[in-house]
Design a protein around this motif. Structure first.
Motif, PDB file in Angstrom:
ATOM      1  N   GLU A   1      98.780  38.266  47.000  1.00 58.56           N
ATOM      2  CA  GLU A   1      99.180  36.867  46.938  1.00 58.56           C
ATOM      3  C   GLU A   1     100.285  36.673  45.903  1.00 58.56           C
ATOM      4  O   GLU A   1     101.261  35.969  46.151  1.00 58.56           O
ATOM      5  CB  GLU A   1      97.979  35.992  46.575  1.00 58.56           C
ATOM      6  CG  GLU A   1      98.314  34.522  46.487  1.00 58.56           C
ATOM      7  CD  GLU A   1      97.118  33.678  46.091  1.00 58.56           C
ATOM      8  OE1 GLU A   1      97.298  32.461  45.980  1.00 58.56           O
ATOM      9  OE2 GLU A   1      96.016  34.228  45.900  1.00 58.56           O
ATOM     10  N   ARG A   2     100.156  37.321  44.756  1.00 65.16           N
ATOM     11  CA  ARG A   2     101.177  37.216  43.708  1.00 65.16           C
ATOM     12  C   ARG A   2     102.505  37.796  44.190  1.00 65.16           C
ATOM     13  O   ARG A   2     103.560  37.220  43.957  1.00 65.16           O
ATOM     14  CB  ARG A   2     100.706  37.918  42.449  1.00 65.16           C
ATOM     15  CG  ARG A   2     101.645  37.767  41.282  1.00 65.16           C
ATOM     16  CD  ARG A   2     101.010  38.359  40.032  1.00 65.16           C
ATOM     17  NE  ARG A   2     101.949  38.468  38.959  1.00 65.16           N
ATOM     18  CZ  ARG A   2     102.237  37.489  38.124  1.00 65.16           C
ATOM     19  NH1 ARG A   2     101.662  36.330  38.251  1.00 65.16           N
ATOM     20  NH2 ARG A   2     103.109  37.682  37.149  1.00 65.16           N
TER      21      ARG A   2
ATOM     22  N   VAL B   1     108.060  37.096  46.371  1.00 64.98           N
ATOM     23  CA  VAL B   1     109.003  37.259  47.480  1.00 64.98           C
ATOM     24  C   VAL B   1     109.534  35.903  47.929  1.00 64.98           C
ATOM     25  O   VAL B   1     110.725  35.742  48.220  1.00 64.98           O
ATOM     26  CB  VAL B   1     108.338  38.022  48.656  1.00 64.98           C
ATOM     27  CG1 VAL B   1     109.148  37.923  49.918  1.00 64.98           C
ATOM     28  CG2 VAL B   1     108.123  39.477  48.266  1.00 64.98           C
ATOM     29  N   GLN B   2     108.663  34.895  47.956  1.00 69.75           N
ATOM     30  CA  GLN B   2     109.093  33.555  48.328  1.00 69.75           C
ATOM     31  C   GLN B   2     110.111  33.015  47.331  1.00 69.75           C
ATOM     32  O   GLN B   2     111.113  32.400  47.714  1.00 69.75           O
ATOM     33  CB  GLN B   2     107.884  32.625  48.401  1.00 69.75           C
ATOM     34  CG  GLN B   2     108.219  31.216  48.821  1.00 69.75           C
ATOM     35  CD  GLN B   2     106.994  30.324  48.827  1.00 69.75           C
ATOM     36  OE1 GLN B   2     105.894  30.729  48.462  1.00 69.75           O
ATOM     37  NE2 GLN B   2     107.187  29.097  49.241  1.00 69.75           N
ATOM     38  N   ALA B   3     109.880  33.243  46.041  1.00 67.87           N
ATOM     39  CA  ALA B   3     110.816  32.766  45.006  1.00 67.87           C
ATOM     40  C   ALA B   3     112.172  33.452  45.139  1.00 67.87           C
ATOM     41  O   ALA B   3     113.224  32.799  45.061  1.00 67.87           O
ATOM     42  CB  ALA B   3     110.240  33.013  43.613  1.00 67.87           C
TER      43      ALA B   3
ATOM     44  N   ARG C   1     113.986  32.152  48.214  1.00 69.12           N
ATOM     45  CA  ARG C   1     114.518  30.814  47.982  1.00 69.12           C
ATOM     46  C   ARG C   1     115.808  30.863  47.170  1.00 69.12           C
ATOM     47  O   ARG C   1     116.780  30.157  47.466  1.00 69.12           O
ATOM     48  CB  ARG C   1     113.473  29.976  47.253  1.00 69.12           C
ATOM     49  CG  ARG C   1     113.851  28.534  47.131  1.00 69.12           C
ATOM     50  CD  ARG C   1     112.791  27.768  46.419  1.00 69.12           C
ATOM     51  NE  ARG C   1     112.847  28.094  45.002  1.00 69.12           N
ATOM     52  CZ  ARG C   1     112.170  27.469  44.069  1.00 69.12           C
ATOM     53  NH1 ARG C   1     111.342  26.522  44.403  1.00 69.12           N
ATOM     54  NH2 ARG C   1     112.296  27.800  42.813  1.00 69.12           N
ATOM     55  N   GLU C   2     115.866  31.728  46.193  1.00 72.93           N
ATOM     56  CA  GLU C   2     117.074  31.848  45.378  1.00 72.93           C
ATOM     57  C   GLU C   2     118.218  32.511  46.152  1.00 72.93           C
ATOM     58  O   GLU C   2     119.374  32.179  45.951  1.00 72.93           O
ATOM     59  CB  GLU C   2     116.778  32.606  44.096  1.00 72.93           C
ATOM     60  CG  GLU C   2     115.805  31.881  43.204  1.00 72.93           C
ATOM     61  CD  GLU C   2     116.135  30.418  43.028  1.00 72.93           C
ATOM     62  OE1 GLU C   2     117.272  30.091  42.638  1.00 72.93           O
ATOM     63  OE2 GLU C   2     115.253  29.582  43.288  1.00 72.93           O
ATOM     64  N   ARG C   3     117.883  33.425  47.040  1.00 76.70           N
ATOM     65  CA  ARG C   3     118.925  34.025  47.880  1.00 76.70           C
ATOM     66  C   ARG C   3     119.564  32.963  48.765  1.00 76.70           C
ATOM     67  O   ARG C   3     120.789  32.902  48.908  1.00 76.70           O
ATOM     68  CB  ARG C   3     118.324  35.145  48.741  1.00 76.70           C
ATOM     69  CG  ARG C   3     119.348  35.831  49.640  1.00 76.70           C
ATOM     70  CD  ARG C   3     118.682  36.817  50.581  1.00 76.70           C
ATOM     71  NE  ARG C   3     117.673  36.212  51.418  1.00 76.70           N
ATOM     72  CZ  ARG C   3     117.919  35.564  52.554  1.00 76.70           C
ATOM     73  NH1 ARG C   3     119.155  35.422  52.972  1.00 76.70           N
ATOM     74  NH2 ARG C   3     116.939  35.063  53.270  1.00 76.70           N
ATOM     75  N   LEU C   4     118.743  32.102  49.341  1.00 75.02           N
ATOM     76  CA  LEU C   4     119.280  31.019  50.170  1.00 75.02           C
ATOM     77  C   LEU C   4     120.115  30.047  49.336  1.00 75.02           C
ATOM     78  O   LEU C   4     121.158  29.564  49.796  1.00 75.02           O
ATOM     79  CB  LEU C   4     118.144  30.273  50.868  1.00 75.02           C
ATOM     80  CG  LEU C   4     117.433  31.049  51.969  1.00 75.02           C
ATOM     81  CD1 LEU C   4     116.219  30.268  52.472  1.00 75.02           C
ATOM     82  CD2 LEU C   4     118.371  31.373  53.101  1.00 75.02           C
TER      83      LEU C   4
ATOM     84  N   SER D   1     101.797  26.202  45.557  1.00 75.21           N
ATOM     85  CA  SER D   1     101.983  27.527  44.974  1.00 75.21           C
ATOM     86  C   SER D   1     102.950  27.483  43.807  1.00 75.21           C
ATOM     87  O   SER D   1     103.981  26.825  43.863  1.00 75.21           O
ATOM     88  CB  SER D   1     102.481  28.524  46.024  1.00 75.21           C
ATOM     89  OG  SER D   1     103.765  28.160  46.470  1.00 75.21           O
ATOM     90  N   SER D   2     102.545  28.176  42.769  1.00 72.59           N
ATOM     91  CA  SER D   2     103.413  28.297  41.607  1.00 72.59           C
ATOM     92  C   SER D   2     103.282  29.740  41.101  1.00 72.59           C
ATOM     93  O   SER D   2     102.305  30.435  41.387  1.00 72.59           O
ATOM     94  CB  SER D   2     103.027  27.304  40.509  1.00 72.59           C
ATOM     95  OG  SER D   2     101.713  27.556  40.072  1.00 72.59           O
ATOM     96  N   LEU D   3     104.275  30.156  40.367  1.00 75.24           N
ATOM     97  CA  LEU D   3     104.324  31.513  39.853  1.00 75.24           C
ATOM     98  C   LEU D   3     104.345  31.446  38.343  1.00 75.24           C
ATOM     99  O   LEU D   3     105.255  30.859  37.756  1.00 75.24           O
ATOM    100  CB  LEU D   3     105.574  32.222  40.398  1.00 75.24           C
ATOM    101  CG  LEU D   3     105.803  33.650  39.953  1.00 75.24           C
ATOM    102  CD1 LEU D   3     104.674  34.539  40.449  1.00 75.24           C
ATOM    103  CD2 LEU D   3     107.120  34.163  40.483  1.00 75.24           C
TER     104      LEU D   3
END
Length: 109
Positions: free
Chosen positions: A36-37, A42-44, A47-50, A104-106
């Motif tokens: 999950e972490r 990967v989501q973060a 998002r930054e790549r986009l 979700s937060s990191l």
């Protein structure tokens, strides 16, 4: 008589089964937390790549803006994406909490 005949093996086998099942549950939970972490990370990054790709779009729109409203819209989009990238890089470099979605937060130390 042998010791095995004196002791009923069924309770011993049940105890071994319960211990192995418990160990598998703990291992699955631990692996699930790591997965999950990694998924949130990967989501973060995605998002930054986009956001980085949108920077070029905003720059092109700034360069070819037909009117003042289009120029300001591109300027605001560019500023928002730059702020988002800066926040993410600050969290990745110095630690903190990165909010991706309300669910979700990191948290990085």
């Amino acid at each position: 008589m042998t010791l095995l005949r004196q002791i009923n093996p069924v309770p011993l086998l049940i105890a071994i089964f319960v211990l192995c099942s418990g160990a598998l549950v703990v291992a699955s939970w631990s692996l699930g937390q790591g997965i999950e972490r990694n998924g949130i990370m990967v989501q973060a990054v995605g998002r930054e790549r986009l956001a980085a790709q949108r920077l070029m779009r905003w720059l092109l729109e700034l360069q070819h803006a037909p009117d003042r409203a289009a120029f300001e819209r591109a300027q605001n989009g560019l500023r928002q994406d730059l702020d988002s990238i800066d926040r993410t890089l600050d969290v990745l470099a110095g630690g903190g909490t990165l909010e991706l979605t309300p669910e979700s937060s990191l948290r990085l130390a």
